[in-house]
Scaffold this active site. Structure first.
Site, PDB file in Angstrom:
ATOM      1  N   GLU A   1       4.824  11.197  -6.131  1.00 19.18           N
ATOM      2  CA  GLU A   1       5.481   9.914  -6.383  1.00 19.18           C
ATOM      3  C   GLU A   1       6.899  10.156  -6.877  1.00 19.18           C
ATOM      4  O   GLU A   1       7.190  11.172  -7.518  1.00 19.18           O
ATOM      5  CB  GLU A   1       4.693   9.124  -7.440  1.00 19.18           C
TER       6      GLU A   1
ATOM      7  N   ASN B   1       2.990   3.386  -8.641  1.00 16.46           N
ATOM      8  CA  ASN B   1       3.692   2.172  -9.050  1.00 16.46           C
ATOM      9  C   ASN B   1       5.049   2.040  -8.362  1.00 16.46           C
ATOM     10  O   ASN B   1       5.509   0.922  -8.085  1.00 16.46           O
ATOM     11  CB  ASN B   1       3.887   2.168 -10.562  1.00 16.46           C
TER      12      ASN B   1
ATOM     13  N   ASN C   1      -0.510  -0.512  -3.912  1.00 19.68           N
ATOM     14  CA  ASN C   1      -0.953   0.412  -4.953  1.00 19.68           C
ATOM     15  C   ASN C   1      -1.357  -0.368  -6.190  1.00 19.68           C
ATOM     16  O   ASN C   1      -0.584  -1.191  -6.691  1.00 19.68           O
ATOM     17  CB  ASN C   1       0.176   1.382  -5.328  1.00 19.68           C
ATOM     18  N   GLU C   2      -2.576  -0.151  -6.652  1.00 20.71           N
ATOM     19  CA  GLU C   2      -3.058  -0.721  -7.910  1.00 20.71           C
ATOM     20  C   GLU C   2      -2.693  -2.197  -8.055  1.00 20.71           C
ATOM     21  O   GLU C   2      -2.232  -2.635  -9.122  1.00 20.71           O
ATOM     22  CB  GLU C   2      -2.543   0.108  -9.091  1.00 20.71           C
TER      23      GLU C   2
ATOM     24  N   TYR D   1      -8.109   7.817 -14.396  1.00 18.59           N
ATOM     25  CA  TYR D   1      -7.592   8.913 -15.198  1.00 18.59           C
ATOM     26  C   TYR D   1      -8.441   8.981 -16.463  1.00 18.59           C
ATOM     27  O   TYR D   1      -8.903   7.950 -16.967  1.00 18.59           O
ATOM     28  CB  TYR D   1      -6.125   8.700 -15.579  1.00 18.59           C
TER      29      TYR D   1
ATOM     30  N   GLU E   1      -6.151   8.501  -6.446  1.00 23.43           N
ATOM     31  CA  GLU E   1      -5.485   8.993  -7.659  1.00 23.43           C
ATOM     32  C   GLU E   1      -6.585   9.340  -8.643  1.00 23.43           C
ATOM     33  O   GLU E   1      -7.407   8.497  -8.993  1.00 23.43           O
ATOM     34  CB  GLU E   1      -4.552   7.948  -8.298  1.00 23.43           C
TER      35      GLU E   1
END
Length: 486
Positions: A26, A71, A171-172, A242, A290
């Protein structure tokens, strides 16, 4: 209690996809600039890529790498990062409160992947971007017709299409921290329309839905709506996580294996249920695109997490879970690859391999293609809210071509070595077995530029004849054992 591991070659869990060993890069901190890409450095080639980084990453044999976020992608304009570098404009990056120079973009990333021998996986902007921008990116990368976007790519020096196979839509999007955060209903509609036009441009691409990262109570609704509205457009349902040890509680940290199992089982079950309910012709796979340990370093440190041995054990626990769920989990992307929560850390003078590099390297290099349903018993421990957990955590694979079995064993004891007998249901070992152990002096040991080899890998041989072999498993260690079966 006697510790034993039982291997039956007829008990299989699924085919292991090489994409389980993927990575992620990223535009964040020093991942790209000063990590992957550092023009002018004596350690870089004429193309600006760090040669030492390429050499280290080749050892990990990552089959694909996700890019450009994260992000970051929710505010990214891909056109900013193509064309002559002197004409590219710097932009404010709101995701990480920084400035993006755009001197590294789509074509540089594809070049990097080709040098590394890996496939590019691109995520499109489903934050403040639109579907036209997304479908244009697919055409720019993969188009073959005589269109303006194909001519644009060719004018940038790329006559042949990039043939980017994997594309993530957003993403997210379930996170309030994300630019363009979307409710379950909003994302299901957006995914459907984005996916539709992207597939119209190139029907061969594989699409990933951003299903869950926050694990908020609405995650089931999100996945259900995606499957209801866009089931035929989803090749992978992407989830993120995570983990860390903020409590400084080693036993609780080692018990996170139960959380990995629960999350994977629940996601797989939901997908199976919706595939059946909607009558879909194929079942989407799970992509954990991720995952890692991350809890110390924040944005002000550029997410430059320094890993210790206990983190390496937890990385191995996660990889064991992916192998045991090989039937449903077909992609996983370690986040990230260089400097930012990464197995490789660079300086202007060189690099260090962090503790988590070593188990990842062993798993990626020695894993077979079939996941075996190994069973094991033995000593137990209590951690967090869990009691009676087995101290050993085990996964196993088979390479049918070579008839070689690989055992992946984490000894979660902080201070006790364990003797374990490995038994075959049928056949016999064609020894000696090869054993590789990741370990260090204690669970807090970390690899730094001052002490780059505090944690590493040691190789040895183990006598293996007949239907059993005996392993001496060191405390706080990851052991990978490979042996032929006759």
């Amino acid at each position: 209690m006697q510790n034993s591991i039982q291997i039956d070659l007829d008990r299989t869990l699924g085919t292991i996809d090489r994409n389980l060993f993927g990575g992620f890069a990223e535009h964040l901190g020093r991942c790209i600039y000063g990590g992957v890409y550092e023009p002018g450095s004596p350690l870089a080639g004429e193309d600006g890529f760090r040669r030492d980084v390429l050499d280290a990453l080749r050892r990990l044999r990552m089959p694909l790498i996700r890019y450009p976020g994260g992000n970051f992608v929710s505010g990214y304009r891909w056109r900013d990062g193509v064309g002559p570098k002197e004409e590219r404009q710097a932009r404010a990056d709101l995701a990480w409160n920084s400035t993006e120079p755009n001197t590294f973009g789509t074509n540089e990333f594809v070049d990097f992947c080709r040098k590394l021998g890996t496939e590019p996986y691109l995520a499109v902007n489903c934050g403040d971007g639109d579907m036209r921008e997304a479908r244009d990116w697919v055409e720019y990368c993969n188009g073959t017709q005589d269109t303006a976007l194909v001519k644009l790519r060719k004018s940038h020096g790329y006559e042949a299409p990039h043939q980017v196979k994997y594309w993530g839509i957003g993403n997210e999007v379930d996170g309030h921290w994300q630019i363009g955060h979307k409710t379950p209903q909003e994302y299901a509609r957006a995914y459907t329309e984005f996916g539709k036009v992207m597939r119209w441009v190139d029907p061969s691409i594989k699409l990933l839905a951003s299903a869950n990262s926050s694990w908020a109570p609405d995650w089931v609704e999100r996945a259900q709506l995606l499957m209801e509205q866009a089931g035929d457009l989803i090749d992978y349902m992407a989830i993120h996580w995570y983990v860390g040890n903020r409590e400084k509680d080693f036993a609780r940290y080692m018990a996170l294996s139960e959380e990995f199992e629960a999350r994977l089982s629940a996601t797989e079950g939901l997908i199976k249920a919706m595939t059946l309910a909607r009558g879909l012709k194929r079942r989407p796979a799970v992509a954990v695109d991720e995952w890692n340990v991350w809890y110390r370093a924040g944005g002000e440190e550029g997410l430059e997490e320094v890993y210790n041995l206990e983190d390496a054990l937890v990385v191995a626990l996660q990889m064991n879970a992916f192998l045991r769920h090989a039937d449903g989990v077909k992609m996983a992307n370690l986040a990230q690859i260089v400097n930012v929560i990464a197995p490789v850390m660079t300086s202007p003078q060189g690099l260090v391999l962090q503790t988590i590099f070593h188990p990842f390297e062993l798993y990626s290099q020695r894993c077979g293609t079939v996941s075996l349903d190994a069973s094991w018993k033995g000593d137990t421990f209590d951690g967090g809210s869990h009691t009676g957990l087995r101290v050993l955590d085990v996964a196993a694979s088979l390479n049918p071509e070579t008839q070689e079995v690989a055992l992946f064993i984490v000894n979660r004891s902080k201070g006790q070595g364990i003797e374990a007998e490995v038994k075959l249901a049928e056949g016999s070992f064609r020894g000696p077995a090869k054993a590789a152990v990741v370990n260090g002096p204690d669970v807090e040991a970390a690899n730094t530029f001052e002490a780059p080899e505090a944690v590493g890998t040691r190789e040895s041989e183990v006598a293996a004849e007949g239907r059993s072999l005996v392993l001496q498993l060191e405390p706080h260690s990851v052991t990978v054992v490979t042996c032929g079966i006759g």
